[in-house]
Design a protein around this motif. Structure first.
Motif, mmCIF file in Angstrom:
data_model
loop_
_atom_site.group_PDB
_atom_site.id
_atom_site.type_symbol
_atom_site.label_atom_id
_atom_site.label_comp_id
_atom_site.label_asym_id
_atom_site.label_seq_id
_atom_site.Cartn_x
_atom_site.Cartn_y
_atom_site.Cartn_z
ATOM 1 N N SER A 146 0.821 -1.211 0.000
ATOM 2 C CA SER A 146 0.000 0.000 0.000
ATOM 3 C C SER A 146 0.854 1.259 0.000
ATOM 4 O O SER A 146 0.352 2.359 -0.251
ATOM 5 C CB SER A 146 -0.949 0.006 1.198
ATOM 6 O OG SER A 146 -0.249 0.198 2.414
ATOM 7 N N GLN A 147 2.162 1.109 0.269
ATOM 8 C CA GLN A 147 3.081 2.247 0.274
ATOM 9 C C GLN A 147 4.000 2.247 -0.951
ATOM 10 O O GLN A 147 4.953 3.029 -1.022
ATOM 11 C CB GLN A 147 3.938 2.195 1.543
ATOM 12 C CG GLN A 147 3.112 2.170 2.823
ATOM 13 C CD GLN A 147 3.965 1.897 4.047
ATOM 14 O OE1 GLN A 147 4.716 2.757 4.501
ATOM 15 N NE2 GLN A 147 3.855 0.697 4.594
ATOM 16 N N VAL A 153 0.560 -1.485 -7.984
ATOM 17 C CA VAL A 153 0.904 -2.273 -6.802
ATOM 18 C C VAL A 153 0.057 -1.798 -5.621
ATOM 19 O O VAL A 153 -0.458 -2.605 -4.839
ATOM 20 C CB VAL A 153 2.405 -2.177 -6.475
ATOM 21 C CG1 VAL A 153 2.733 -3.033 -5.246
ATOM 22 C CG2 VAL A 153 3.238 -2.645 -7.668
ATOM 23 N N ARG A 154 -0.118 -0.485 -5.494
ATOM 24 C CA ARG A 154 -0.975 0.033 -4.427
ATOM 25 C C ARG A 154 -2.417 -0.438 -4.637
ATOM 26 O O ARG A 154 -3.101 -0.796 -3.672
ATOM 27 C CB ARG A 154 -0.917 1.567 -4.386
ATOM 28 C CG ARG A 154 0.462 2.125 -4.065
ATOM 29 C CD ARG A 154 0.406 3.579 -3.622
ATOM 30 N NE ARG A 154 -0.242 4.467 -4.578
ATOM 31 C CZ ARG A 154 0.358 5.041 -5.611
ATOM 32 N NH1 ARG A 154 1.653 4.789 -5.858
ATOM 33 N NH2 ARG A 154 -0.304 5.865 -6.412
ATOM 34 N N ARG A 155 -2.865 -0.436 -5.885
ATOM 35 C CA ARG A 155 -4.218 -0.922 -6.161
ATOM 36 C C ARG A 155 -4.348 -2.385 -5.762
ATOM 37 O O ARG A 155 -5.359 -2.794 -5.179
ATOM 38 C CB ARG A 155 -4.557 -0.755 -7.646
ATOM 39 C CG ARG A 155 -5.945 -1.273 -8.008
ATOM 40 C CD ARG A 155 -6.205 -1.188 -9.506
ATOM 41 N NE ARG A 155 -7.516 -1.726 -9.849
ATOM 42 C CZ ARG A 155 -7.773 -3.006 -10.062
ATOM 43 N NH1 ARG A 155 -6.783 -3.912 -9.980
ATOM 44 N NH2 ARG A 155 -8.990 -3.416 -10.362
ATOM 45 N N LEU A 185 -6.854 0.538 3.667
ATOM 46 C CA LEU A 185 -7.894 1.393 3.101
ATOM 47 C C LEU A 185 -7.771 2.820 3.613
ATOM 48 O O LEU A 185 -7.972 3.780 2.852
ATOM 49 C CB LEU A 185 -9.270 0.808 3.429
ATOM 50 C CG LEU A 185 -9.466 -0.669 3.048
ATOM 51 C CD1 LEU A 185 -10.875 -1.122 3.354
ATOM 52 C CD2 LEU A 185 -9.130 -0.906 1.579
ATOM 53 N N LYS A 186 -7.420 2.966 4.872
ATOM 54 C CA LYS A 186 -7.243 4.310 5.431
ATOM 55 C C LYS A 186 -6.069 5.025 4.767
ATOM 56 O O LYS A 186 -6.130 6.220 4.479
ATOM 57 C CB LYS A 186 -7.037 4.213 6.943
ATOM 58 C CG LYS A 186 -8.281 3.779 7.698
ATOM 59 C CD LYS A 186 -8.007 3.585 9.189
ATOM 60 C CE LYS A 186 -9.270 3.129 9.926
ATOM 61 N NZ LYS A 186 -9.010 2.876 11.372
ATOM 62 N N ARG A 187 -4.996 4.294 4.505
ATOM 63 C CA ARG A 187 -3.819 4.897 3.882
ATOM 64 C C ARG A 187 -4.098 5.326 2.447
ATOM 65 O O ARG A 187 -3.561 6.325 1.972
ATOM 66 C CB ARG A 187 -2.647 3.911 3.923
ATOM 67 C CG ARG A 187 -1.389 4.414 3.209
ATOM 68 C CD ARG A 187 -0.231 3.466 3.380
ATOM 69 N NE ARG A 187 0.298 3.532 4.738
ATOM 70 C CZ ARG A 187 0.477 2.490 5.531
ATOM 71 N NH1 ARG A 187 0.138 1.280 5.108
ATOM 72 N NH2 ARG A 187 0.955 2.637 6.752
#
Length: 368
Positions: A146-147, A153-155, A185-187
């Motif tokens: 997610s980073q 990749v984030r998706r 999800l928050k990130r």
């Protein structure tokens, strides 16, 4: 949809693929590969069956060593891109399927491969067996992704851990308790990529079907912060809105309907032939002294094979209706034969829904 998509695998497609592959594997036996692909069962296979068939054929024509084949796939992707094949190419989703089918016992190699492959074609299906088999490592990897600097990749970090991803195996432990993926999800809720934000919304919509309170709480915390987040929250709450969830309705400004009246509802086609359409009209009156924000929908009760009825909700409008106003609504609902729904003749029902409140039901008949 799958019956149409399966036809992306043409002779021309495989010629493009093998031409690039032979630059990486000069001794690749294209003739034998084509014979393996287009066997007597090929025409009867659906999309995902064809993908798996390609995977098995590819394995038969590459090295018996998994790690070497992973290297070949990564090199082939680089070559395909040099040869003009664009990323996000649906037809190349057999690459991640290769990892899913042969790589579950080689976690580190497979995860590294998925990180690279998903930047070319989505690995949202392939990652799920790894999450199920290695839940702790799998979720931690999704958090790490997610980073990542690459949006695909984030998706994947959101799309791959959706509890109810369509066309994919479910993740029962996340349906029961989605808490481990909430940090992802928050990130990503304010991610610069629209496709990433859309994935977050779809993940939350999945969660709302099993854990509505979690999504409602997040929606109240995130709403009214930015245009992008407002869209995300609204899209995430679409199932809750269709269910008429009162807390969700209130968040988006849909309130009481005691000044709203439905009159003169007419079903112009009380007997609807399969292949034609239900045609109905009604009048909506706002008799109050102030305007009202309304989410206007209709419920269609389809008859099932066992004779029971199953409701599906369709949206008419979301807008403000002025005070002392009258509006004529005219709608048609198609009963053309489609692959995703089987129609059954007999009794069906129609209802009007205003801000989640379902009004009187009206019968009509579906006939041959």
């Amino acid at each position: 949809m799958a019956e149409l998509l399966k036809n992306i695998y043409t002779h021309e497609f495989f010629e493009t693929f093998t031409n690039s592959l032979q630059k990486i594997v000069p001794n690749f036996n294209t003739s034998s590969f084509f014979k393996h692909i287009f066997n007597t069962e090929w025409e009867h296979k659906e999309l995902k069956q064809r993908m798996r068939h390609i995977v098995i054929a590819l394995q038969h024509h590459l090295s018996p060593e998994y790690s070497k084949n992973v290297t070949t796939i990564i090199q082939a992707i680089d070559q395909l891109q040099k040869d003009g094949v664009k990323e996000n190419s649906l037809e190349y989703m057999f690459f991640p399927d290769f990892i899913e089918y042969y790589g579950i016992g080689e976690y580190d190699i497979s995860i590294a491969a998925i990180e690279k492959i998903t930047q070319f074609t989505s690995c949202e299906f392939a990652i799920r067996p790894f999450i199920l088999t290695f839940p702790n490592k799998g979720i931690q990897q999704m958090i790490t992704w997610s980073q990542h600097k690459h949006p695909m990749v984030r998706r994947l970090s959101s799309e791959g851990c959706r509890p109810r991803l369509p066309w994919a195996m479910a993740l029962p432990f996340l349906k029961k308790d989605p808490t481990p993926i909430l940090p992802i999800l928050k990130r990503l809720k304010n991610d610069e990529s629209e496709s990433v934000r859309r994935s977050v919304a779809n993940n939350l919509n999945d969660i709302s079907k099993d854990n509505p309170d979690i999504v409602i709480n997040l929606a109240y915390n995130w709403y009214s912060k930015s245009k992008n987040t407002d869209w995300l929250v609204k899209h995430a709450c679409r199932t809750l809105l269709k269910q008429g969830n009162i807390k969700t309705m209130k968040l988006f400004g849909y309130g009481a309907i005691h000044n709203i009246k439905i009159e003169d509802l007419k079903i112009h086609t009380p007997k609807v032939k399969i292949g034609s359409a239900l045609d109905f009209t009604f009048e909506l009156h706002n008799i109050g002294n102030s305007s009202s924000k309304l989410r206007l929908e209709y419920g269609l009760y389809y008859q099932k094979a066992n004779g029971s009825l199953s409701k599906k909700v369709f949206k008419i409008s979301e807008k403000i209706y002025p005070a002392k106003s009258s509006t004529v609504i005219d709608r048609k609902q198609s009963f053309k034969v489609i692959t995703t729904r089987k129609f059954h003749i007999g009794l069906h029902r129609l209802s009007i829904i205003i801000n989640g409140h379902e009004l009187e039901k009206y019968d009509f008949e579906l006939i041959m």
